[in-house]
Design a protein around this motif. Structure first.
Motif, mmCIF file in Angstrom:
data_model
loop_
_atom_site.group_PDB
_atom_site.id
_atom_site.type_symbol
_atom_site.label_atom_id
_atom_site.label_comp_id
_atom_site.label_asym_id
_atom_site.label_seq_id
_atom_site.Cartn_x
_atom_site.Cartn_y
_atom_site.Cartn_z
ATOM 1 N N GLN A 1 0.841 -1.180 0.000
ATOM 2 C CA GLN A 1 0.000 0.000 0.000
ATOM 3 C C GLN A 1 0.881 1.236 0.000
ATOM 4 O O GLN A 1 1.892 1.297 0.695
ATOM 5 C CB GLN A 1 -0.911 0.007 1.232
ATOM 6 N N VAL A 2 0.491 2.220 -0.792
ATOM 7 C CA VAL A 2 1.243 3.465 -0.901
ATOM 8 C C VAL A 2 0.322 4.622 -0.567
ATOM 9 O O VAL A 2 -0.813 4.674 -1.039
ATOM 10 C CB VAL A 2 1.811 3.636 -2.321
ATOM 11 N N GLN A 3 0.799 5.509 0.237
ATOM 12 C CA GLN A 3 0.067 6.730 0.533
ATOM 13 C C GLN A 3 0.784 7.900 -0.119
ATOM 14 O O GLN A 3 2.007 8.035 0.010
ATOM 15 C CB GLN A 3 -0.043 6.946 2.039
ATOM 16 N N LEU A 4 0.019 8.724 -0.802
ATOM 17 C CA LEU A 4 0.563 9.886 -1.482
ATOM 18 C C LEU A 4 0.048 11.147 -0.816
ATOM 19 O O LEU A 4 -1.160 11.292 -0.602
ATOM 20 C CB LEU A 4 0.162 9.879 -2.957
ATOM 21 N N VAL A 5 0.958 12.052 -0.510
ATOM 22 C CA VAL A 5 0.568 13.311 0.127
ATOM 23 C C VAL A 5 1.177 14.458 -0.661
ATOM 24 O O VAL A 5 2.401 14.566 -0.776
ATOM 25 C CB VAL A 5 1.039 13.374 1.597
ATOM 26 N N GLU A 6 0.303 15.301 -1.204
ATOM 27 C CA GLU A 6 0.753 16.457 -1.964
ATOM 28 C C GLU A 6 0.983 17.652 -1.045
ATOM 29 O O GLU A 6 0.321 17.793 -0.019
ATOM 30 C CB GLU A 6 -0.273 16.855 -3.033
ATOM 31 N N SER A 7 1.894 18.504 -1.447
ATOM 32 C CA SER A 7 2.140 19.753 -0.732
ATOM 33 C C SER A 7 2.672 20.777 -1.708
ATOM 34 O O SER A 7 3.049 20.441 -2.837
ATOM 35 C CB SER A 7 3.134 19.543 0.420
ATOM 36 N N GLY A 8 2.697 22.023 -1.273
ATOM 37 C CA GLY A 8 3.277 23.075 -2.082
ATOM 38 C C GLY A 8 2.284 23.942 -2.816
ATOM 39 O O GLY A 8 2.669 24.913 -3.468
ATOM 40 N N GLY A 9 1.013 23.600 -2.735
ATOM 41 C CA GLY A 9 0.021 24.435 -3.381
ATOM 42 C C GLY A 9 -0.156 25.751 -2.640
ATOM 43 O O GLY A 9 0.407 25.960 -1.566
ATOM 44 N N GLY A 10 -0.927 26.625 -3.238
ATOM 45 C CA GLY A 10 -1.165 27.910 -2.612
ATOM 46 C C GLY A 10 -1.553 28.943 -3.631
ATOM 47 O O GLY A 10 -2.024 28.619 -4.726
ATOM 48 N N LEU A 11 -1.336 30.180 -3.276
ATOM 49 C CA LEU A 11 -1.711 31.311 -4.118
ATOM 50 C C LEU A 11 -0.468 31.891 -4.769
ATOM 51 O O LEU A 11 0.557 32.093 -4.102
ATOM 52 C CB LEU A 11 -2.403 32.374 -3.274
ATOM 53 N N ALA A 12 -0.554 32.125 -6.054
ATOM 54 C CA ALA A 12 0.544 32.750 -6.790
ATOM 55 C C ALA A 12 -0.024 33.784 -7.748
ATOM 56 O O ALA A 12 -1.191 33.699 -8.146
ATOM 57 C CB ALA A 12 1.346 31.708 -7.562
ATOM 58 N N GLN A 13 0.779 34.734 -8.100
ATOM 59 C CA GLN A 13 0.386 35.714 -9.098
ATOM 60 C C GLN A 13 0.730 35.202 -10.485
ATOM 61 O O GLN A 13 1.642 34.377 -10.658
ATOM 62 C CB GLN A 13 1.085 37.051 -8.845
ATOM 63 N N ALA A 14 0.021 35.682 -11.461
ATOM 64 C CA ALA A 14 0.338 35.323 -12.842
ATOM 65 C C ALA A 14 1.796 35.660 -13.135
ATOM 66 O O ALA A 14 2.274 36.737 -12.767
ATOM 67 C CB ALA A 14 -0.595 36.058 -13.800
#
Length: 126
Positions: free
Chosen positions: A1-14
């Motif tokens: 079994q593998v668990q995947l955890v994303e990070s690093g998202g957020g708000l950015a300007q164009a």
């Protein structure tokens, strides 16, 4: 079994940058491919952003246009997505997926993925 955890998202300007990371807890080295998909607001389907195989082969969606780079960090059991020159239309929930089984298609189709993370929100303001 593998668990995947994303990070690093957020708000950015164009025009700005974000780096997404997908940490894989479990059999990272047994994954034949790992990819990033995104689900844009109002859309039901997830679209492929980029995928990387265990031997380093990559594939990118046309809309990436050279702005994103996918990479694997085997020492940290992570797959990263460096996103530069962000556009408002890049706003979406980004999901990390992993293919453990042998895949038939390249890039692997969504149904060929064995594991998915819960997603991380990316919002790009104009």
């Amino acid at each position: 079994q593998v668990q995947l955890v994303e990070s690093g998202g957020g708000l950015a300007q164009a025009g700005g940058s974000l780096k997404l990371s997908c940490a894989a807890a479990g059999s990272f080295f047994s994954m034949n491919a790992m990819g990033w998909y995104r689900q844009s607001p109002g859309k039901m389907q997830r679209d492929l952003v980029a995928v990387i195989t265990s031997d380093g082969r990559t594939n990118y969606a046309d809309f990436v246009e050279g702005r994103f780079t996918i990479s694997r960090d085997n020492a940290k059991n992570t797959v990263n997505l460096q996103m530069n020159s962000l556009k408002p239309e890049d706003t979406a929930v980004y999901y990390c997926g992993a293919v453990e089984s042998d895949y038939v298609n390249f890039p692997p189709r969504p149904y060929e993925y064995d594991y998915w993370g819960r997603g991380t929100q990316v919002t790009v303001s104009s």
